[in-house]
Design an enzyme around this catalytic site. Structure first.
Site, PDB file in Angstrom:
ATOM      1  N   SER A 259     -16.347  -6.789  -0.236  1.00 24.78           N
ATOM      2  CA  SER A 259     -16.159  -8.239  -0.400  1.00 24.78           C
ATOM      3  C   SER A 259     -17.138  -8.954   0.513  1.00 24.78           C
ATOM      4  O   SER A 259     -17.614  -8.367   1.497  1.00 24.78           O
ATOM      5  CB  SER A 259     -14.725  -8.604   0.004  1.00 24.78           C
ATOM      6  OG  SER A 259     -14.576 -10.004   0.096  1.00 24.78           O
TER       7      SER A 259
ATOM      8  N   TYR B  69      -7.239  -9.290   5.715  1.00 25.00           N
ATOM      9  CA  TYR B  69      -8.075  -8.850   4.583  1.00 25.00           C
ATOM     10  C   TYR B  69      -9.495  -8.549   5.065  1.00 25.00           C
ATOM     11  O   TYR B  69     -10.059  -7.491   4.768  1.00 25.00           O
ATOM     12  CB  TYR B  69      -8.085  -9.936   3.508  1.00 25.00           C
ATOM     13  CG  TYR B  69      -8.938  -9.622   2.295  1.00 25.00           C
ATOM     14  CD1 TYR B  69      -8.569  -8.626   1.388  1.00 25.00           C
ATOM     15  CD2 TYR B  69     -10.114 -10.338   2.028  1.00 25.00           C
ATOM     16  CE1 TYR B  69      -9.343  -8.346   0.266  1.00 25.00           C
ATOM     17  CE2 TYR B  69     -10.889 -10.069   0.915  1.00 25.00           C
ATOM     18  CZ  TYR B  69     -10.499  -9.079   0.024  1.00 25.00           C
ATOM     19  OH  TYR B  69     -11.275  -8.808  -1.076  1.00 25.00           O
TER      20      TYR B  69
HETATM   21  P1  NAP Z   1      -6.715  -7.405  -9.072  1.00 30.40           P
HETATM   22  O1  NAP Z   1      -7.062  -8.063 -10.363  1.00 30.40           O
HETATM   23  O2  NAP Z   1      -5.569  -7.929  -8.282  1.00 30.40           O
HETATM   24  O3  NAP Z   1      -6.521  -5.842  -9.342  1.00 30.40           O
HETATM   25  C1  NAP Z   1      -6.182  -5.015  -8.284  1.00 30.40           C
HETATM   26  C2  NAP Z   1      -6.132  -3.578  -8.764  1.00 30.40           C
HETATM   27  O4  NAP Z   1      -5.778  -2.747  -7.649  1.00 30.40           O
HETATM   28  C3  NAP Z   1      -5.089  -3.358  -9.854  1.00 30.40           C
HETATM   29  O5  NAP Z   1      -5.624  -2.506 -10.837  1.00 30.40           O
HETATM   30  C4  NAP Z   1      -3.960  -2.666  -9.101  1.00 30.40           C
HETATM   31  O6  NAP Z   1      -3.228  -1.756  -9.878  1.00 30.40           O
HETATM   32  C5  NAP Z   1      -4.730  -1.888  -8.044  1.00 30.40           C
HETATM   33  N1  NAP Z   1      -3.869  -1.549  -6.913  1.00 30.40           N
HETATM   34  C6  NAP Z   1      -3.347  -2.387  -5.979  1.00 30.40           C
HETATM   35  N2  NAP Z   1      -2.563  -1.701  -5.139  1.00 30.40           N
HETATM   36  C7  NAP Z   1      -2.590  -0.403  -5.538  1.00 30.40           C
HETATM   37  C8  NAP Z   1      -1.977   0.785  -5.071  1.00 30.40           C
HETATM   38  N3  NAP Z   1      -1.137   0.797  -4.004  1.00 30.40           N
HETATM   39  N4  NAP Z   1      -2.228   1.946  -5.720  1.00 30.40           N
HETATM   40  C9  NAP Z   1      -3.034   1.965  -6.805  1.00 30.40           C
HETATM   41  N5  NAP Z   1      -3.655   0.860  -7.297  1.00 30.40           N
HETATM   42  C10 NAP Z   1      -3.426  -0.302  -6.669  1.00 30.40           C
HETATM   43  O7  NAP Z   1      -7.955  -7.424  -8.051  1.00 30.40           O
HETATM   44  P2  NAP Z   1      -9.525  -7.590  -8.302  1.00 30.40           P
HETATM   45  O8  NAP Z   1      -9.856  -9.014  -8.090  1.00 30.40           O
HETATM   46  O9  NAP Z   1      -9.943  -6.890  -9.523  1.00 30.40           O
HETATM   47  O10 NAP Z   1     -10.059  -6.813  -6.998  1.00 30.40           O
HETATM   48  C11 NAP Z   1     -10.648  -5.523  -7.077  1.00 30.40           C
HETATM   49  C12 NAP Z   1     -11.378  -5.258  -5.771  1.00 30.40           C
HETATM   50  O11 NAP Z   1     -12.385  -6.250  -5.599  1.00 30.40           O
HETATM   51  C13 NAP Z   1     -10.503  -5.329  -4.524  1.00 30.40           C
HETATM   52  O12 NAP Z   1     -10.886  -4.330  -3.622  1.00 30.40           O
HETATM   53  C14 NAP Z   1     -10.827  -6.701  -3.957  1.00 30.40           C
HETATM   54  O13 NAP Z   1     -10.612  -6.737  -2.558  1.00 30.40           O
HETATM   55  C15 NAP Z   1     -12.277  -6.828  -4.318  1.00 30.40           C
HETATM   56  N6  NAP Z   1     -12.779  -8.192  -4.387  1.00 30.40           N
HETATM   57  C16 NAP Z   1     -12.186  -9.099  -5.198  1.00 30.40           C
HETATM   58  C17 NAP Z   1     -12.677 -10.398  -5.230  1.00 30.40           C
HETATM   59  C18 NAP Z   1     -12.070 -11.482  -6.089  1.00 30.40           C
HETATM   60  O14 NAP Z   1     -12.406 -12.653  -5.888  1.00 30.40           O
HETATM   61  N7  NAP Z   1     -11.205 -11.151  -7.041  1.00 30.40           N
HETATM   62  C19 NAP Z   1     -13.788 -10.760  -4.444  1.00 30.40           C
HETATM   63  C20 NAP Z   1     -14.374  -9.782  -3.634  1.00 30.40           C
HETATM   64  C21 NAP Z   1     -13.861  -8.503  -3.619  1.00 30.40           C
HETATM   65  P3  NAP Z   1      -1.908  -2.196 -10.737  1.00 30.40           P
HETATM   66  O15 NAP Z   1      -2.186  -3.519 -11.387  1.00 30.40           O
HETATM   67  O16 NAP Z   1      -1.791  -1.115 -11.749  1.00 30.40           O
HETATM   68  O17 NAP Z   1      -0.814  -2.288  -9.770  1.00 30.40           O
END
Ligand code: NAP
Length: 223
Positions: free
Chosen positions: A126, A139
């Site tokens: 991130s 975070y």
């Molecule tokens: P998201 O839509 O909330 O999806 C999160 C994913 O992580 C889901 O598939 C969830 O699985 C899985 N997960 C969470 N806890 C888990 C656990 N204990 N065991 C197994 N799987 C787990 O998030 P996203 O925005 O796609 O984020 C993905 C990555 O990108 C993260 O590392 C986040 O920090 C990073 N990121 C996001 C952003 C942003 O703005 N969205 C920006 C920078 C970086 P289930 O749904 O099946 O529970």
């Protein structure tokens, strides 16, 4: 055909990454089986593993039967905002468990399979993994730690490629939660599309054999 394991594949960046790699042999890991099955239906060859990666059983299930692995893409993650004076130890622990320990442990267990294929490890970090801001302590600290892990792994495993991807805000469920907790209005067009991050992940995996994309920052562009 090479095999790629994608965590967090049920939603957001992970689901977009699975779809961007839909012509490969995939292992899709997450907790929501129905959502994983739905993503798998969009892919040519995908095996679904339902696993909570904060548990030893979940790590074992995700890694089971994999002897050689060309790509390990860590997209699973959680984000919870809060000032230091309002974040308790459980909030810090949970973000470290999912964002750091689970990534480290799954990578460790799969290292023999990755070495066998001279594979790639892509870790979604991130912008918060390079800059810490008020209200983002737990975070951000977890993502700084994650960056230390990828830097360490890159040095220890010179036959592997280790890519740390640092997106700005992405239009996903996670971002909806963040914006709600900030008390702001959600404006999807102001954020990156998950598909755009997935494209960068695919480019890292498909870099020519002489090239190692170590770190990528992706910012939203006004549109
Ligand atoms: P998201 O839509 O909330 O999806 C999160 C994913 O992580 C889901 O598939 C969830 O699985 C899985 N997960 C969470 N806890 C888990 C656990 N204990 N065991 C197994 N799987 C787990 O998030 P996203 O925005 O796609 O984020 C993905 C990555 O990108 C993260 O590392 C986040 O920090 C990073 N990121 C996001 C952003 C942003 O703005 N969205 C920006 C920078 C970086 P289930 O749904 O099946 O529970």
């Amino acid at each position: 055909m090479s095999t790629i394991l994608v965590t967090g594949a049920s939603r957001g960046i992970g689901a977009a990454t699975a779809r961007a790699l839909s012509d490969r042999d995939l292992v899709l890991v997450g907790r929501d089986t129905d959502a994983l099955d739905s993503v798998a239906r969009d892919c040519r060859s995908a095996r679904v593993v339902t696993a909570d990666l904060t548990t030893a059983d979940g790590i074992a299930a995700a890694a089971a039967g994999i002897d050689t692995l060309d790509g390990l893409v860590h997209c699973a993650g959680v984000a919870g905002l809060g000032r230091v004076d309002e974040s308790d130890a459980e909030q810090w622990r949970h973000q470290y468990e999912v964002n750091v320990v689970a990534v480290v442990e799954l990578t460790r267990v799969l290292l023999p399979a990755l070495r066998a294929a001279r594979g790639d490890v892509v870790v979604v970090n991130s912008g918060a993994g390079t800059t810490a801001k008020p209200g983002w302590g737990a975070y951000s600290a977890s993502k700084f730690a994650l960056r230390a892990f990828t830097d360490t792994l890159r040095g220890e495993e010179p036959d592997l490629r280790v890519t740390s991807v640092h997106p700005g805000r992405v239009d996903t469920d996670m971002q909806r939660g963040i914006v709600a907790s900030e008390g702001r209005t959600y404006t999807p067009d102001a954020y990156l599309r998950a598909e755009s991050v997935a494209t960068v992940i695919r480019q890292a995996l498909e870099a020519t054999a002489d090239a190692h994309i170590a770190e990528v920052a992706i910012r939203p562009r006004p549109r």
